[in-house]
Design a protein around this motif. Structure first.
Motif, mmCIF file in Angstrom:
data_model
loop_
_atom_site.group_PDB
_atom_site.id
_atom_site.type_symbol
_atom_site.label_atom_id
_atom_site.label_comp_id
_atom_site.label_asym_id
_atom_site.label_seq_id
_atom_site.Cartn_x
_atom_site.Cartn_y
_atom_site.Cartn_z
ATOM 1 N N TYR A 134 0.832 -1.206 0.000
ATOM 2 C CA TYR A 134 0.000 0.000 0.000
ATOM 3 C C TYR A 134 0.867 1.257 0.000
ATOM 4 O O TYR A 134 0.628 2.187 -0.766
ATOM 5 N N GLN A 135 1.888 1.261 0.840
ATOM 6 C CA GLN A 135 2.779 2.424 0.902
ATOM 7 C C GLN A 135 3.524 2.640 -0.405
ATOM 8 O O GLN A 135 3.834 3.783 -0.762
ATOM 9 N N ALA A 136 3.785 1.572 -1.144
ATOM 10 C CA ALA A 136 4.473 1.672 -2.432
ATOM 11 C C ALA A 136 3.523 2.055 -3.558
ATOM 12 O O ALA A 136 3.955 2.262 -4.694
ATOM 13 N N GLY A 137 2.221 2.119 -3.259
ATOM 14 C CA GLY A 137 1.253 2.499 -4.277
ATOM 15 C C GLY A 137 0.785 1.360 -5.159
ATOM 16 O O GLY A 137 0.128 1.585 -6.177
ATOM 17 N N VAL A 138 1.094 0.137 -4.775
ATOM 18 C CA VAL A 138 0.691 -1.028 -5.564
ATOM 19 C C VAL A 138 -0.774 -1.371 -5.326
ATOM 20 O O VAL A 138 -1.470 -1.815 -6.232
ATOM 21 N N LEU A 139 -1.251 -1.150 -4.094
ATOM 22 C CA LEU A 139 -2.639 -1.426 -3.742
ATOM 23 C C LEU A 139 -3.407 -0.126 -3.586
ATOM 24 O O LEU A 139 -2.887 0.833 -3.023
#
Length: 60
Positions: free
Chosen positions: A25-30
């Protein structure tokens, strides 16, 4: 994401998956909706596993 997690104990697997979901989530994947759904499922399964572990502990 086709990832298998196994560290030897179901409770540990759930905890590792929760950490990985946070990182994704923090990486923007989710997106936020998928993140929240995953966290709710993992929280529920973690609670169930803790309850089962408490029931299986013998005082003797």
């Amino acid at each position: 994401f086709n990832v298998f997690v196994y560290v030897g104990k179901r409770l540990w697997d759930i905890e590792l998956m929760a950490i990985e979901v946070d990182n994704l989530y923090q990486a923007g994947v989710l997106d936020k909706d998928l993140y929240m759904q995953a966290k709710l499922v993992l929280r529920k399964e973690h609670r169930i596993e803790e309850e089962l572990n408490q029931e299986n502990k013998s005082p003797y």
